[in-house]
Design a protein around this motif. Structure first.
Motif, PDB file in Angstrom:
ATOM      1  N   ARG A 188       0.819  -1.219   0.000  1.00  0.00           N
ATOM      2  CA  ARG A 188       0.000   0.000   0.000  1.00  0.00           C
ATOM      3  C   ARG A 188       0.851   1.267   0.000  1.00  0.00           C
ATOM      4  O   ARG A 188       0.460   2.289  -0.564  1.00  0.00           O
ATOM      5  CB  ARG A 188      -0.926   0.011   1.227  1.00  0.00           C
ATOM      6  CG  ARG A 188      -2.030  -1.011   1.200  1.00  0.00           C
ATOM      7  CD  ARG A 188      -3.111  -0.686   2.223  1.00  0.00           C
ATOM      8  NE  ARG A 188      -2.626  -0.665   3.588  1.00  0.00           N
ATOM      9  CZ  ARG A 188      -2.636  -1.695   4.422  1.00  0.00           C
ATOM     10  NH1 ARG A 188      -3.097  -2.861   4.007  1.00  0.00           N
ATOM     11  NH2 ARG A 188      -2.202  -1.565   5.677  1.00  0.00           N
ATOM     12  N   CYS A 189       2.014   1.210   0.651  1.00  0.00           N
ATOM     13  CA  CYS A 189       2.815   2.426   0.847  1.00  0.00           C
ATOM     14  C   CYS A 189       3.879   2.645  -0.218  1.00  0.00           C
ATOM     15  O   CYS A 189       4.530   3.703  -0.216  1.00  0.00           O
ATOM     16  CB  CYS A 189       3.493   2.398   2.219  1.00  0.00           C
ATOM     17  SG  CYS A 189       2.330   2.412   3.592  1.00  0.00           S
ATOM     18  N   ARG A 190       4.098   1.678  -1.092  1.00  0.00           N
ATOM     19  CA  ARG A 190       5.195   1.812  -2.039  1.00  0.00           C
ATOM     20  C   ARG A 190       5.023   3.059  -2.902  1.00  0.00           C
ATOM     21  O   ARG A 190       3.931   3.374  -3.361  1.00  0.00           O
ATOM     22  CB  ARG A 190       5.309   0.567  -2.921  1.00  0.00           C
ATOM     23  CG  ARG A 190       4.192   0.392  -3.924  1.00  0.00           C
ATOM     24  CD  ARG A 190       4.234  -1.023  -4.532  1.00  0.00           C
ATOM     25  NE  ARG A 190       3.352  -1.151  -5.671  1.00  0.00           N
ATOM     26  CZ  ARG A 190       2.052  -1.328  -5.611  1.00  0.00           C
ATOM     27  NH1 ARG A 190       1.461  -1.365  -4.428  1.00  0.00           N
ATOM     28  NH2 ARG A 190       1.341  -1.469  -6.720  1.00  0.00           N
TER      29      ARG A 190
ATOM     30  N   ASP B  43       0.549  10.775   4.354  1.00  0.00           N
ATOM     31  CA  ASP B  43      -0.216   9.874   3.492  1.00  0.00           C
ATOM     32  C   ASP B  43       0.275   8.442   3.647  1.00  0.00           C
ATOM     33  O   ASP B  43      -0.521   7.494   3.683  1.00  0.00           O
ATOM     34  CB  ASP B  43      -0.105  10.314   2.036  1.00  0.00           C
ATOM     35  CG  ASP B  43      -0.905  11.583   1.747  1.00  0.00           C
ATOM     36  OD1 ASP B  43      -1.769  11.941   2.580  1.00  0.00           O
ATOM     37  OD2 ASP B  43      -0.658  12.201   0.701  1.00  0.00           O
ATOM     38  N   SER B  44       1.585   8.276   3.725  1.00  0.00           N
ATOM     39  CA  SER B  44       2.154   6.940   3.886  1.00  0.00           C
ATOM     40  C   SER B  44       1.702   6.299   5.188  1.00  0.00           C
ATOM     41  O   SER B  44       1.358   5.111   5.231  1.00  0.00           O
ATOM     42  CB  SER B  44       3.681   7.016   3.834  1.00  0.00           C
ATOM     43  OG  SER B  44       4.246   5.737   3.967  1.00  0.00           O
TER      44      SER B  44
ATOM     45  N   THR C 209      -1.821   2.224   7.838  1.00  0.00           N
ATOM     46  CA  THR C 209      -2.869   1.812   8.768  1.00  0.00           C
ATOM     47  C   THR C 209      -3.953   1.026   8.045  1.00  0.00           C
ATOM     48  O   THR C 209      -4.313  -0.082   8.434  1.00  0.00           O
ATOM     49  CB  THR C 209      -3.488   3.036   9.451  1.00  0.00           C
ATOM     50  OG1 THR C 209      -2.464   3.760  10.122  1.00  0.00           O
ATOM     51  CG2 THR C 209      -4.563   2.621  10.439  1.00  0.00           C
ATOM     52  N   SER C 210      -4.501   1.604   6.964  1.00  0.00           N
ATOM     53  CA  SER C 210      -5.491   0.894   6.141  1.00  0.00           C
ATOM     54  C   SER C 210      -5.804   1.713   4.904  1.00  0.00           C
ATOM     55  O   SER C 210      -5.754   2.951   4.938  1.00  0.00           O
ATOM     56  CB  SER C 210      -6.789   0.633   6.916  1.00  0.00           C
ATOM     57  OG  SER C 210      -7.543   1.811   7.072  1.00  0.00           O
ATOM     58  N   ALA C 211      -6.143   1.006   3.827  1.00  0.00           N
ATOM     59  CA  ALA C 211      -6.522   1.701   2.597  1.00  0.00           C
ATOM     60  C   ALA C 211      -7.842   2.445   2.788  1.00  0.00           C
ATOM     61  O   ALA C 211      -7.995   3.584   2.334  1.00  0.00           O
ATOM     62  CB  ALA C 211      -6.643   0.701   1.450  1.00  0.00           C
TER      63      ALA C 211
ATOM     64  N   ALA D 221      -7.336   5.687   4.765  1.00  0.00           N
ATOM     65  CA  ALA D 221      -6.713   6.743   3.971  1.00  0.00           C
ATOM     66  C   ALA D 221      -7.736   7.366   3.020  1.00  0.00           C
ATOM     67  O   ALA D 221      -7.850   8.596   2.920  1.00  0.00           O
ATOM     68  CB  ALA D 221      -5.530   6.187   3.187  1.00  0.00           C
ATOM     69  N   LEU D 222      -8.496   6.507   2.341  1.00  0.00           N
ATOM     70  CA  LEU D 222      -9.480   7.035   1.395  1.00  0.00           C
ATOM     71  C   LEU D 222     -10.556   7.829   2.132  1.00  0.00           C
ATOM     72  O   LEU D 222     -10.987   8.885   1.666  1.00  0.00           O
ATOM     73  CB  LEU D 222     -10.114   5.883   0.613  1.00  0.00           C
ATOM     74  CG  LEU D 222     -11.102   6.292  -0.492  1.00  0.00           C
ATOM     75  CD1 LEU D 222     -10.434   7.176  -1.527  1.00  0.00           C
ATOM     76  CD2 LEU D 222     -11.712   5.058  -1.154  1.00  0.00           C
TER      77      LEU D 222
END
Length: 352
Positions: free
Chosen positions: A66-68, A75-76, A81-83, A86-87
């Motif tokens: 998810r963080c790449r 944001d990272s 934590t979770s997609a 973040a959204l």
């Protein structure tokens, strides 16, 4: 086998079209299916696209995926934590990150924030929207692919394939196309494009019925807390939820009835009322009108059809159907209220 070749061709076309439709969006929020294939296809098209699975877990690997490529620490950290978290933050706070992303799942986050959902084309929704000509091309492409899927399912049963991975990917394509069809139908209904709304609703219904995985999930809906040791038939379920005034739940059962009996009066009425409570008036009108094919003098259907037509501004037709309802059920308080409301509306805004 020929059916597996057809299934693979559908999946390949879906991957190409999805990557194409994401355009210059850098993030695609997904359910985790075919993410790598879509990313590779985008690279082939000369674009960098990162698929973020809303279903990914909390393992170190999932977090790293998810963080790449993220350079902003805040944001990272959110993506770590979770997609979905973040959204949710990006959409709720209307940050820069939410201005140009592609979405296949998570639309409820816009609804929860009281925001209009991102514009849906054929394969994804995009917060930056679409050029009208571009959108028309994507929608036509998606409808054509939906037609290919239905043709495959009409001649063979993809669920018989021993290739489990291919079978799951094919079912995922069916499910995603169905969801986008329903989003387009909602938008068309709100904007008065009744034919488009009904076309996409029909495609979505067909895709869901053809989807073996979806059928199994639906058949396993467990209402034992309502009917101990008993599984509800479609008519029982429809009657139960209509009795409770929950037309959205009744629609789940009514749609099953309409597969075998497209003109069934009660099932069409239930579906029509479900769209009415959702303020999707064009589809509500279409189904309520169908409910009158077998029983043209049914007062409840006539009265609610009149209400819908008044909502759509067609007062002459609305008054005609309200009068028919009163003729069928003389003295009906509901039909009388509807007729009076239509006539008051006519005084305020006469039809031209």
């Amino acid at each position: 086998s020929p059916v597996e070749r057809d299934m693979a061709a559908v999946v390949d076309e879906y991957v190409r079209a999805t990557a194409d439709e994401c355009g210059d969006a850098h993030l695609l929020f997904t359910d985790g299916s075919m993410d790598a294939a879509v990313e590779v296809q985008a690279l082939r098209q000369g674009r960098s696209l990162k698929a973020v699975s809303m279903a990914s877990g909390d393992s170190a690997y999932d977090r790293s995926v998810r963080c790449r490529g993220e350079t902003d620490k805040e944001d990272s950290d959110m993506l770590a934590t979770s997609a979905s978290g973040a959204l949710r933050t990006w959409v709720g706070e209307k940050t820069e990150r939410s201005t140009n992303i592609a979405v296949q799942v998570g639309f409820e986050l816009w609804k929860h924030n009281g925001l209009e959902a991102p514009e849906a084309a054929g394969f994804v929704a995009r917060t930056a929207g679409f050029d009208p000509g571009e959108k028309a091309r994507f929608v036509a492409r998606a409808r054509a692919l939906a037609g290919r899927i239905l043709a495959v399912c009409e001649n063979d049963d993809p669920d018989d394939s021993p290739n489990v991975r291919l079978k799951n990917m094919f079912a995922s394509v069916e499910w995603r196309l169905s969801r986008l069809c329903r989003m387009r139908a909602d938008d068309s209904d709100r904007n008065g494009r009744a034919a488009d709304a009904m076309r996409d609703t029909g495609l979505a219904d067909g895709l869901d019925e053809a989807n073996a995985a979806y059928r199994r999930m639906r058949s396993q809906m467990n209402w034992t807390e309502l009917r101990p040791d008993t599984r509800l038939t479609p008519r029982e379920g429809m009657a139960l939820w209509m009795g409770r005034g929950d037309f959205q739940m009744a629609r789940l059962y009514a749609k099953q009835i309409l597969i075998a009996h497209p003109q069934d009066s009660r099932a069409n009425f239930a579906v029509g009322m479900s769209y009415f409570v959702e303020e999707q008036y064009n589809r509500a009108e279409a189904y309520l009108a169908r409910s009158l094919l077998e029983h043209p003098d049914e007062p409840a259907a006539l009265n609610n059809l009149a209400v819908v037509q008044a909502k759509l501004g067609r007062l002459d037709e609305a008054e005609t159907n309200a009068l028919r309802a009163l003729k069928s059920l003389p003295g009906s308080k509901e039909a009388t209220r509807t007729l009076n409301a239509i006539r008051e509306k006519r005084k305020e805004s006469p039809e031209k």
